[in-house]
Motif scaffolding. Structure first.
Motif, PDB file in Angstrom:
ATOM      1  N   ARG A  35       0.429   4.406  -0.205  1.00 52.22           N
ATOM      2  CA  ARG A  35       0.078   5.539   0.657  1.00 52.22           C
ATOM      3  C   ARG A  35       0.552   5.273   2.088  1.00 52.22           C
ATOM      4  O   ARG A  35       1.140   6.137   2.733  1.00 52.22           O
ATOM      5  N   ASP A  53       0.873  -1.166   0.000  1.00 50.06           N
ATOM      6  CA  ASP A  53       0.000   0.000   0.000  1.00 50.06           C
ATOM      7  C   ASP A  53       0.913   1.219   0.000  1.00 50.06           C
ATOM      8  O   ASP A  53       1.500   1.559   1.022  1.00 50.06           O
ATOM      9  N   GLY A  85       4.252   5.564   2.182  1.00 54.15           N
ATOM     10  CA  GLY A  85       4.670   6.970   2.186  1.00 54.15           C
ATOM     11  C   GLY A  85       4.547   7.588   3.567  1.00 54.15           C
ATOM     12  O   GLY A  85       5.438   8.312   4.019  1.00 54.15           O
TER      13      GLY A  85
END
Length: 177
Positions: free
Chosen positions: A89, A87, A92
């Motif tokens: 996101r 994933d 990040g």
């Protein structure tokens, strides 16, 4: 930073990454156990062998056994996919959090620096000057751990003892099922 410290850091980060990305739970448990052992060694490098011993006993020892008992009761995935889908996101956010937290590393003095806050603090001077007289112990570290920080050390011992008793209870229950 020495070559062995860099190697240890790469090892710990690799184990953490493998723990997060491996799809196979058994492999992830093994990677986590190796991570805990690496962190225990890091604590020894940071001159906190009591914390390193606790990490090795609880993180690498007790937790690994508990995870292995858990995996014995679960079902392995049937597909052949080795790694989890990432994933990006969440990755990040995790990388940003690590980057922000890592900025504090530059504020730390080198390990063993003579001008660090620990070395220049009045409490350190007090311990080094008075611990022998007040506790009648020949080693200042032992005096601090056993006398001045006795309740803290007792708390750590209770945590390790409780983890061991919990593990023995689980193992005893597993043996009779």
């Amino acid at each position: 930073m020495s070559a062995i410290e860099i190697t240890l850091l790469v090892f710990v980060l690799s184990c953490a990454l493998a723990t997060a990305l491996l799809r196979d739970v058994l492999g992830s448990i093994i990677a986590f156990s190796a991570y805990s052992l690496g962190i225990a060694i890091v604590w020894v490098f940071l001159r906190a062998p009591d914390v390193g011993l606790t990490e090795a006993a609880v993180g690498a020892g007790v937790m690994t056994v508990l995870f292995l008992l858990t995996i014995a009761k679960t079902v392995r995935p049937t597909d052949n996919q080795t790694l989890e889908n990432i994933d990006f996101r969440a990755l990040g956010v995790a990388v940003a959090l690590v980057a922000v937290l890592s900025t504090t590393l530059f504020a730390l003095p080198p390990v063993g620096a003579h001008d660090s806050a620990v070395a220049t603090d009045n409490v350190t001077d007090y311990y080094l000057e008075e611990s022998y007289k007040e506790t009648e112990v020949k080693n200042a570290v032992t005096a601090v751990l056993a006398a001045y920080r006795g309740f803290d050390t007792l708390g750590e011992a209770v945590v390790v003892y409780s983890a061991g008793v919990g593990l023995l209870l689980v193992l005893h229950k597993e043996a009779f099922e």
